[in-house]
Write a protein that holds these residues in place. Structure first.
Motif, mmCIF file in Angstrom:
data_model
loop_
_atom_site.group_PDB
_atom_site.id
_atom_site.type_symbol
_atom_site.label_atom_id
_atom_site.label_comp_id
_atom_site.label_asym_id
_atom_site.label_seq_id
_atom_site.Cartn_x
_atom_site.Cartn_y
_atom_site.Cartn_z
ATOM 1 N N ALA A 41 1.529 -17.616 2.952
ATOM 2 C CA ALA A 41 1.491 -18.853 3.737
ATOM 3 C C ALA A 41 1.841 -18.619 5.201
ATOM 4 O O ALA A 41 1.743 -19.549 6.016
ATOM 5 N N GLY A 42 2.255 -17.392 5.526
ATOM 6 C CA GLY A 42 2.521 -17.054 6.919
ATOM 7 C C GLY A 42 3.974 -16.882 7.294
ATOM 8 O O GLY A 42 4.303 -16.710 8.476
ATOM 9 N N LEU A 43 4.870 -16.883 6.308
ATOM 10 C CA LEU A 43 6.292 -16.714 6.605
ATOM 11 C C LEU A 43 6.653 -15.237 6.625
ATOM 12 O O LEU A 43 6.450 -14.534 5.623
ATOM 13 N N PRO A 44 7.175 -14.712 7.724
ATOM 14 C CA PRO A 44 7.550 -13.288 7.781
ATOM 15 C C PRO A 44 8.648 -12.954 6.770
ATOM 16 O O PRO A 44 9.512 -13.785 6.475
ATOM 17 N N ARG A 45 8.602 -11.725 6.252
ATOM 18 C CA ARG A 45 9.624 -11.295 5.300
ATOM 19 C C ARG A 45 11.020 -11.367 5.905
ATOM 20 O O ARG A 45 11.997 -11.585 5.195
ATOM 21 N N SER A 46 11.123 -11.182 7.206
ATOM 22 C CA SER A 46 12.432 -11.206 7.859
ATOM 23 C C SER A 46 13.059 -12.590 7.853
ATOM 24 O O SER A 46 14.259 -12.730 8.146
ATOM 25 N N GLN A 47 12.288 -13.621 7.506
ATOM 26 C CA GLN A 47 12.805 -14.979 7.452
ATOM 27 C C GLN A 47 13.005 -15.448 6.011
ATOM 28 O O GLN A 47 13.168 -16.636 5.743
ATOM 29 N N MET A 48 12.999 -14.484 5.081
ATOM 30 C CA MET A 48 13.281 -14.771 3.683
ATOM 31 C C MET A 48 14.579 -14.064 3.276
ATOM 32 O O MET A 48 14.776 -12.897 3.608
ATOM 33 N N PHE A 49 15.442 -14.775 2.580
ATOM 34 C CA PHE A 49 16.696 -14.222 2.089
ATOM 35 C C PHE A 49 16.719 -14.433 0.581
ATOM 36 O O PHE A 49 16.543 -15.562 0.103
ATOM 37 N N ALA A 50 16.911 -13.359 -0.173
ATOM 38 C CA ALA A 50 16.790 -13.454 -1.619
ATOM 39 C C ALA A 50 17.928 -12.771 -2.358
ATOM 40 O O ALA A 50 18.396 -11.713 -1.938
ATOM 41 N N ASP A 51 18.375 -13.397 -3.436
ATOM 42 C CA ASP A 51 19.275 -12.781 -4.403
ATOM 43 C C ASP A 51 18.568 -12.787 -5.744
ATOM 44 O O ASP A 51 17.982 -13.802 -6.150
ATOM 45 N N LEU A 52 18.619 -11.649 -6.437
ATOM 46 C CA LEU A 52 17.970 -11.512 -7.720
ATOM 47 C C LEU A 52 19.003 -11.560 -8.828
ATOM 48 O O LEU A 52 20.062 -10.932 -8.730
#
Length: 312
Positions: free
Chosen positions: A296-307
């Motif tokens: 959708a166009g969101l850079p990976r650097s603007q995603m924060f994830a916990d698994l």
């Protein structure tokens, strides 16, 4: 061959052997969960010698200075003496002050520690049962507002800690291990930016804390929270989330089942390049979240994830 000493026990181990494996093969009961350096269940303190640490950044500098290492991330390169983390000696006592089922499979556990614990929304904590089972859980509570530490336990599948939790009663004691700061948090500098919170199952727990922290700090940007559950009955915080949405016009709540998730993700449209996304849940679902957001166009650097990693 290097010698590995634990208390009065002396083990002969192969050079470059994984420290956790060497301890388990030698009959030393060291708990573990992820084997990825995330859960910190396998903490050991080095009393003599130094292993090869493959992930030194996984522990805070003060913990490393005290000799603590993650056994799953260490190799034995020479003689070594260690002691496993002892929850009675090294942990913090806590008392059960709340137990209730939020859904058929989600148990809400509230604990009162013997002393105030400083933490931030989105962090996770290692819990130890009375019989020595350790498991990391994300905090759903909000510091400074909630008088307890709150955890949401997914009990759909059998597990040693969940089985122990089912037997808990009010007033029972648990021990708390290390407090960890994952990727999930709220930054005051984000106040004007659109915020997307995508959770699967009890991955909602830390995002519920982050959401309330954002609202407490008067977040001005739009907030969109999507919760994916196996079935409608497992949207275990639906009432609380809808109540927050009724109070805050910028908050949008979407509750979808696993069957509805692909269609819901396909409809995601990026409205601002300033959007930030916080993702939490099972690795497969978090990966599907991240891939769709990237497309959708969101850079990976603007995603924060916990698994939420399953035990290996």
């Amino acid at each position: 061959m290097p010698e590995l000493r634990v208390g009065a026990k002396l083990l002969q181990v192969a050079e470059q052997a994984n420290l956790l494996d060497a301890l388990l093969v030698g009959g030393i009961a060291v708990p573990y969960s992820c084997r990825a350096g995330s859960c910190h269940a396998c903490l050991v303190r080095c009393l003599a010698g130094e292993p090869l640490d493959l992930q030194p950044e996984a522990l805070a500098a003060d913990k490393r200075a005290e000799g603590w290492r993650l056994a799953c991330q260490c190799q034995v390169g020479g003689d070594l003496q260690v002691e496993p983390f002892d929850p009675q000696r090294d942990g913090l006592a806590a008392r059960v002050v709340g137990l209730d089922w939020l859904s058929p499979s989600v148990l809400r556990l509230r604990l009162q520690p013997e002393r105030r614990l400083r933490y931030q929304a989105g962090q996770h904590l290692l819990l130890w049962s009375a019989d020595g089972v350790a498991r990391p859980y994300s905090l759903a509570s909000l510091p400074g507002e909630d008088a307890w530490l709150e955890f949401h336990l997914d009990c759909r599948q059998p597990g040693a800690f969940c089985d122990a939790a089912r037997r808990l009663q009010l007033g029972d004691g648990l021990r708390l291990g290390e407090l960890r700061g994952g990727a999930l948090h709220y930054d005051a500098d984000w106040q004007a930016r659109p915020l997307w919170l995508l959770a699967a199952g009890t991955g909602l727990a830390p995002l519920y804390g982050v959401l309330r922290e954002a609202l407490r700090q008067e977040h001005r940007g739009a907030i969109r929270l999507l919760h994916a559950a196996h079935e409608p009955a497992e949207h275990y915080l639906a009432g609380e989330l809808q109540a927050l949405a009724a109070e805050h016009a910028q908050l949008q709540i979407e509750l979808v089942t696993a069957a509805q998730l692909p269609a819901a993700l396909a409809e995601l449209r990026l409205v601002s390049r300033q959007t930030l996304a916080l993702l939490c849940g099972h690795p497969t679902t978090v990966d599907s979240f991240a891939r769709r957001l990237y497309m959708a166009g969101l850079p990976r650097s603007q995603m924060f994830a916990d698994l939420f990693l399953t035990r290996m």
